[in-house]
Design an enzyme around this catalytic site. Structure first.
Site, PDB file in Angstrom:
ATOM      1  N   TYR A  32       0.834  -1.200   0.000  1.00  0.00           N
ATOM      2  CA  TYR A  32       0.000   0.000   0.000  1.00  0.00           C
ATOM      3  C   TYR A  32       0.867   1.249   0.000  1.00  0.00           C
ATOM      4  O   TYR A  32       2.087   1.178   0.214  1.00  0.00           O
ATOM      5  CB  TYR A  32      -0.968  -0.008   1.192  1.00  0.00           C
ATOM      6  N   ARG A  51       8.348   4.075  -4.527  1.00  0.00           N
ATOM      7  CA  ARG A  51       8.366   3.077  -3.449  1.00  0.00           C
ATOM      8  C   ARG A  51       7.364   1.958  -3.737  1.00  0.00           C
ATOM      9  O   ARG A  51       7.625   0.790  -3.442  1.00  0.00           O
ATOM     10  CB  ARG A  51       8.073   3.732  -2.097  1.00  0.00           C
ATOM     11  N   ARG A  99      -7.568 -20.429  -1.734  1.00  0.00           N
ATOM     12  CA  ARG A  99      -6.607 -20.275  -0.651  1.00  0.00           C
ATOM     13  C   ARG A  99      -5.504 -21.333  -0.733  1.00  0.00           C
ATOM     14  O   ARG A  99      -5.780 -22.531  -0.725  1.00  0.00           O
ATOM     15  CB  ARG A  99      -7.308 -20.375   0.704  1.00  0.00           C
ATOM     16  N   LYS A 147       6.460  -2.191   2.000  1.00  0.00           N
ATOM     17  CA  LYS A 147       5.281  -1.587   2.640  1.00  0.00           C
ATOM     18  C   LYS A 147       4.060  -2.490   2.465  1.00  0.00           C
ATOM     19  O   LYS A 147       3.204  -2.243   1.609  1.00  0.00           O
ATOM     20  CB  LYS A 147       5.056  -0.194   2.046  1.00  0.00           C
ATOM     21  N   GLU A 179      11.963   2.233  14.406  1.00  0.00           N
ATOM     22  CA  GLU A 179      11.098   3.329  13.942  1.00  0.00           C
ATOM     23  C   GLU A 179       9.833   3.317  14.775  1.00  0.00           C
ATOM     24  O   GLU A 179       9.668   2.490  15.676  1.00  0.00           O
ATOM     25  CB  GLU A 179      10.786   3.161  12.442  1.00  0.00           C
ATOM     26  N   LEU A 204      11.067   1.176   7.191  1.00  0.00           N
ATOM     27  CA  LEU A 204      10.523   1.614   5.918  1.00  0.00           C
ATOM     28  C   LEU A 204      11.279   2.867   5.474  1.00  0.00           C
ATOM     29  O   LEU A 204      11.554   3.751   6.281  1.00  0.00           O
ATOM     30  CB  LEU A 204       9.028   1.934   6.072  1.00  0.00           C
TER      31      LEU A 204
HETATM   32  N1  PMP Z   1       7.675   3.635   8.940  1.00  0.00           N
HETATM   33  C1  PMP Z   1       6.532   2.931   8.937  1.00  0.00           C
HETATM   34  C2  PMP Z   1       6.521   1.592   9.597  1.00  0.00           C
HETATM   35  C3  PMP Z   1       5.380   3.443   8.332  1.00  0.00           C
HETATM   36  O1  PMP Z   1       4.237   2.731   8.321  1.00  0.00           O
HETATM   37  C4  PMP Z   1       5.432   4.726   7.737  1.00  0.00           C
HETATM   38  C5  PMP Z   1       4.211   5.340   7.111  1.00  0.00           C
HETATM   39  N2  PMP Z   1       3.586   4.539   6.212  1.00  0.00           N
HETATM   40  C6  PMP Z   1       6.635   5.426   7.760  1.00  0.00           C
HETATM   41  C7  PMP Z   1       7.744   4.852   8.356  1.00  0.00           C
HETATM   42  C8  PMP Z   1       6.762   6.792   7.141  1.00  0.00           C
HETATM   43  O2  PMP Z   1       6.749   6.719   5.745  1.00  0.00           O
HETATM   44  P1  PMP Z   1       6.229   7.930   4.853  1.00  0.00           P
HETATM   45  O3  PMP Z   1       7.019   9.121   5.239  1.00  0.00           O
HETATM   46  O4  PMP Z   1       6.484   7.518   3.475  1.00  0.00           O
HETATM   47  O5  PMP Z   1       4.771   8.098   5.185  1.00  0.00           O
END
Ligand code: PMP
Length: 284
Positions: A32, A51, A99, A147, A179, A204
């Protein structure tokens, strides 16, 4: 009435449907993106598309439409849902199939769903009061660079943080912060140096992270991309997080310890201003 995009159709919310055999429902087999909308325009659309391609490529899912078509869909959802400020959510699933743990044959087509959410992003109470964070073990899978919609642990961790009276959790692996549950994490040292974990499979690659680090470098701020601990965060001058929907979001407490003087710091404030100014100017 909210308009939702499903595989080529623009539908009223109640008619937007996906099969129970969709692999996202059964296996979280989907990726996503969330693109913010400011002043009716998309922020860093190209970054989100880049991305998305990377996530799809890692999981061997074909892009269901071209980037130009994706831009048209985003813009039509902004218009039809009258979004001045908010987000466009996009999800690509591997598709609908019986499935089976084995990925289905290539003739299964990905499903594409997008919807819009109106939300006040610029006016955010955290800008004035800052977020309270609790640290928690990072129990996510080991490919956090992709993601995927596998968000159960992140969602659980945020809910546990809320139950604890905090606003969010910062996740810790092998003693170092990776994070936040849906954002990248930063501290600012006494000498003004910004510290954030380097990119790897542990985090991410935030689109906002890369834009904000570029702003910091243009402002001649020092940036160190390396792991940091909760103890280092407690002793920092300030802290903040970044994400597409929260921009630069100050942090004032971690595990009950006040960071700096307990108020949002000047580095976070300045970066938020500059990031917003640039994003508004470049939005499409
Ligand atoms: N880390 C994680 C785990 C996230 O889910 C997100 C947001 N989707 C981010 C970092 C930040 O990414 P972005 O700046 O692209 O929203």
């Amino acid at each position: 009435m909210q308009t939702v995009y499903v595989n080529g159709d623009y539908l009223p919310k109640d008619e937007a449907k996906i099969s129970v055999f969709d692999r996202a429902f059964l296996f979280a087999d989907a990726v996503y993106e969330v693109t913010s909308v400011i002043g009716g325009k998309l922020v860093d659309f190209a970054g989100h598309m880049a991305r998305l391609h990377r996530s799809l490529g890692e999981l061997d899912i074909e892009p269901p439409v071209s980037d130009d078509e994706m831009l048209d869909i985003h813009r039509r959802l902004v218009a039809e849902n009258a979004i001045e400020e908010g987000m466009i959510y996009l999800q690509v699933t591997r598709g609908t199939a019986d499935r089976d743990f084995l990925f289905p044959e290539k003739d299964v087509r990905p499903n594409l769903v997008l919807f819009a959410q109106a939300k006040s992003l610029i006016d955010n109470p955290f800008v004035e009061r800052g977020q309270k964070i609790v640290s928690m073990e990072d129990l996510r899978w080991r490919r956090c660079d992709i993601k995927t919609t596998q968000l159960l642990y992140a969602s659980w961790a945020k809910s546990l943080a809320h139950a604890d009276g905090a606003d969010d959790a910062w996740l810790v692996r092998d003693g170092f912060i990776t994070e936040g549950t849906s954002n990248n994490a930063y501290i600012v040292k006494e000498d003004g140096t910004i510290v954030t974990r380097q990119l790897s499979e542990d985090v991410l690659s935030g689109i906002t992270r890369s834009a904000v680090l570029e702003c910091a470098r243009q402002l001649q701020m020092k940036v160190e991309e390396r792991p940091f601990t909760v103890e280092e965060a407690k002793a920092a001058a300030e802290a903040f997080s970044t994400s597409a929907s929260s921009f630069v979001n100050p942090v004032v407490e971690i595990d009950g310890s006040t960071i700096g003087n307990g108020a949002p710091g000047p580095v976070a404030r300045r970066l938020r201003e500059i990031y917003l100014e640039k994003s508004r100017a470049a939005a499409i």
